[in-house]
Design a protein around this motif. Structure first.
Motif, PDB file in Angstrom:
ATOM      1  N   THR A   1     -10.783  -6.741  -4.815  1.00  0.00           N
ATOM      2  CA  THR A   1      -9.538  -5.986  -4.955  1.00  0.00           C
ATOM      3  C   THR A   1      -8.955  -6.148  -6.350  1.00  0.00           C
ATOM      4  OG1 THR A   1      -9.125  -6.320  -2.595  1.00  0.00           O
ATOM      5  CG2 THR A   1      -7.260  -5.591  -3.932  1.00  0.00           C
ATOM      6  N   LEU A   2      -8.996  -7.354  -6.879  1.00  0.00           N
ATOM      7  CA  LEU A   2      -8.511  -7.621  -8.234  1.00  0.00           C
ATOM      8  C   LEU A   2      -9.238  -6.747  -9.248  1.00  0.00           C
ATOM      9  CD1 LEU A   2      -6.837  -9.534 -10.191  1.00  0.00           C
ATOM     10  CD2 LEU A   2      -8.891 -10.939 -10.251  1.00  0.00           C
ATOM     11  N   GLN A   3     -10.548  -6.716  -9.172  1.00  0.00           N
ATOM     12  CA  GLN A   3     -11.339  -5.920 -10.120  1.00  0.00           C
ATOM     13  C   GLN A   3     -11.047  -4.430  -9.995  1.00  0.00           C
ATOM     14  OE1 GLN A   3     -15.281  -7.271  -9.076  1.00  0.00           O
ATOM     15  NE2 GLN A   3     -15.161  -9.045 -10.443  1.00  0.00           N
ATOM     16  N   LYS A   4     -10.959  -3.935  -8.770  1.00  0.00           N
ATOM     17  CA  LYS A   4     -10.675  -2.510  -8.551  1.00  0.00           C
ATOM     18  C   LYS A   4      -9.279  -2.147  -9.060  1.00  0.00           C
ATOM     19  CE  LYS A   4     -14.383  -1.281  -6.164  1.00  0.00           C
ATOM     20  NZ  LYS A   4     -15.336  -0.264  -6.617  1.00  0.00           N
ATOM     21  N   ALA A   5      -8.292  -2.977  -8.734  1.00  0.00           N
ATOM     22  CA  ALA A   5      -6.912  -2.689  -9.129  1.00  0.00           C
ATOM     23  C   ALA A   5      -6.760  -2.691 -10.651  1.00  0.00           C
ATOM     24  CB  ALA A   5      -5.960  -3.705  -8.505  1.00  0.00           C
ATOM     25  N   ARG A   6      -7.342  -3.677 -11.305  1.00  0.00           N
ATOM     26  CA  ARG A   6      -7.256  -3.732 -12.767  1.00  0.00           C
ATOM     27  C   ARG A   6      -7.963  -2.549 -13.407  1.00  0.00           C
ATOM     28  NH1 ARG A   6      -7.700 -10.201 -14.228  1.00  0.00           N
ATOM     29  NH2 ARG A   6      -5.549 -10.701 -13.600  1.00  0.00           N
ATOM     30  N   ALA A   7      -9.112  -2.156 -12.875  1.00  0.00           N
ATOM     31  CA  ALA A   7      -9.841  -1.006 -13.410  1.00  0.00           C
ATOM     32  C   ALA A   7      -9.031   0.285 -13.267  1.00  0.00           C
ATOM     33  CB  ALA A   7     -11.185  -0.862 -12.708  1.00  0.00           C
ATOM     34  N   LEU A   8      -8.203   0.357 -12.227  1.00  0.00           N
ATOM     35  CA  LEU A   8      -7.372   1.539 -11.982  1.00  0.00           C
ATOM     36  C   LEU A   8      -6.013   1.469 -12.684  1.00  0.00           C
ATOM     37  CD1 LEU A   8      -8.174   1.908  -8.183  1.00  0.00           C
ATOM     38  CD2 LEU A   8      -8.804   3.551  -9.987  1.00  0.00           C
ATOM     39  N   GLY A   9      -5.726   0.358 -13.363  1.00  0.00           N
ATOM     40  CA  GLY A   9      -4.456   0.206 -14.082  1.00  0.00           C
ATOM     41  C   GLY A   9      -3.267  -0.060 -13.176  1.00  0.00           C
ATOM     42  N   LEU A  10      -3.502  -0.693 -12.036  1.00  0.00           N
ATOM     43  CA  LEU A  10      -2.449  -0.962 -11.064  1.00  0.00           C
ATOM     44  C   LEU A  10      -1.884  -2.361 -11.248  1.00  0.00           C
ATOM     45  CD1 LEU A  10      -4.314   0.559  -8.013  1.00  0.00           C
ATOM     46  CD2 LEU A  10      -2.416   1.589  -9.279  1.00  0.00           C
ATOM     47  N   THR A  11      -0.696  -2.591 -10.717  1.00  0.00           N
ATOM     48  CA  THR A  11      -0.076  -3.909 -10.739  1.00  0.00           C
ATOM     49  C   THR A  11       0.259  -4.338  -9.323  1.00  0.00           C
ATOM     50  OG1 THR A  11       2.154  -3.003 -11.064  1.00  0.00           O
ATOM     51  CG2 THR A  11       0.894  -3.535 -13.055  1.00  0.00           C
ATOM     52  N   GLY A  12       0.463  -5.658  -9.159  1.00  0.00           N
ATOM     53  CA  GLY A  12       0.794  -6.209  -7.851  1.00  0.00           C
ATOM     54  C   GLY A  12       0.018  -7.479  -7.610  1.00  0.00           C
ATOM     55  N   TYR A  13      -0.381  -7.693  -6.353  1.00  0.00           N
ATOM     56  CA  TYR A  13      -1.118  -8.912  -6.019  1.00  0.00           C
ATOM     57  C   TYR A  13      -1.964  -8.717  -4.772  1.00  0.00           C
ATOM     58  CZ  TYR A  13       2.430  -9.653  -2.394  1.00  0.00           C
ATOM     59  OH  TYR A  13       3.246  -9.508  -1.295  1.00  0.00           O
ATOM     60  N   VAL A  14      -2.895  -9.632  -4.579  1.00  0.00           N
ATOM     61  CA  VAL A  14      -3.681  -9.732  -3.352  1.00  0.00           C
ATOM     62  C   VAL A  14      -3.663 -11.192  -2.935  1.00  0.00           C
ATOM     63  CG1 VAL A  14      -5.867  -9.932  -4.643  1.00  0.00           C
ATOM     64  CG2 VAL A  14      -5.915  -9.273  -2.223  1.00  0.00           C
ATOM     65  N   ARG A  15      -3.560 -11.437  -1.625  1.00  0.00           N
ATOM     66  CA  ARG A  15      -3.566 -12.818  -1.143  1.00  0.00           C
ATOM     67  C   ARG A  15      -4.086 -12.887   0.283  1.00  0.00           C
ATOM     68  NH1 ARG A  15       2.885 -14.123  -0.292  1.00  0.00           N
ATOM     69  NH2 ARG A  15       3.265 -12.534   1.271  1.00  0.00           N
TER      70      ARG A  15
ATOM     71  N   GLU B   1      10.794  -6.060  -7.181  1.00  0.00           N
ATOM     72  CA  GLU B   1      10.105  -6.974  -8.072  1.00  0.00           C
ATOM     73  C   GLU B   1       9.267  -6.164  -9.058  1.00  0.00           C
ATOM     74  OE1 GLU B   1       9.564  -6.919  -4.796  1.00  0.00           O
ATOM     75  OE2 GLU B   1      10.146  -8.820  -3.928  1.00  0.00           O
ATOM     76  N   ILE B   2       9.158  -6.670 -10.274  1.00  0.00           N
ATOM     77  CA  ILE B   2       8.360  -6.001 -11.288  1.00  0.00           C
ATOM     78  C   ILE B   2       7.111  -6.830 -11.541  1.00  0.00           C
ATOM     79  CG2 ILE B   2       8.272  -5.269 -13.701  1.00  0.00           C
ATOM     80  CD1 ILE B   2      11.311  -4.796 -13.499  1.00  0.00           C
ATOM     81  N   TYR B   3       5.973  -6.205 -11.422  1.00  0.00           N
ATOM     82  CA  TYR B   3       4.688  -6.857 -11.681  1.00  0.00           C
ATOM     83  C   TYR B   3       4.109  -6.273 -12.961  1.00  0.00           C
ATOM     84  CZ  TYR B   3       5.184  -8.481  -6.917  1.00  0.00           C
ATOM     85  OH  TYR B   3       5.662  -9.064  -5.766  1.00  0.00           O
ATOM     86  N   LEU B   4       3.713  -7.147 -13.864  1.00  0.00           N
ATOM     87  CA  LEU B   4       3.177  -6.704 -15.146  1.00  0.00           C
ATOM     88  C   LEU B   4       1.664  -6.579 -15.129  1.00  0.00           C
ATOM     89  CD1 LEU B   4       5.465  -8.818 -17.491  1.00  0.00           C
ATOM     90  CD2 LEU B   4       5.782  -6.452 -16.721  1.00  0.00           C
ATOM     91  N   ASP B   5       1.031  -7.178 -14.134  1.00  0.00           N
ATOM     92  CA  ASP B   5      -0.415  -7.094 -13.985  1.00  0.00           C
ATOM     93  C   ASP B   5      -0.770  -7.215 -12.520  1.00  0.00           C
ATOM     94  OD1 ASP B   5      -0.033  -9.768 -13.392  1.00  0.00           O
ATOM     95  OD2 ASP B   5      -1.318 -10.529 -14.983  1.00  0.00           O
TER      96      ASP B   5
END
Length: 90
Positions: free
Chosen positions: A21-35, A81-85
């Motif tokens: 999920t981290l790799q997909k989200a970063r590749a798509l330019g998204l912010t937030g988290y997975v846990r 909340e604001i997520y920068l990455d």
């Protein structure tokens, strides 16, 4: 901008789901988290452009090769909340 909270159920812990999920989200330019959650599910908070968020949802429905996704719940999230990455937490 679209912001949603995903709960992914099934065999989703111990199979590389957070890294996937981290790799997909970063590749798509998204912010937030997975846990990982204590109940064995995975939670994703994601925000970004509508088509990119929708693409991540589709990716999470499939998951990485060893995952077995049985259910994916999508809830609109109106948090401020604001997520920068995008990161792995918990």
């Amino acid at each position: 901008m679209k912001r949603v909270l995903l709960t992914i159920k099934g065999k989703v812990q111990g199979v590389g789901f957070r890294r996937f999920t981290l790799q997909k989200a970063r590749a798509l330019g998204l912010t937030g988290y997975v846990r990982n959650l204590d109940d064995g599910n995975v939670e994703v908070l994601v925000q970004g452009a509508y088509p990119a968020v929708d693409q991540l949802i589709i990716s999470c429905e499939q998951g990485p090769i060893h995952a077995e996704v049985n259910d994916l719940l999508v809830e609109e999230d109106d948090g401020d909340e604001i997520y920068l990455d995008f990161s792995v937490t918990g």
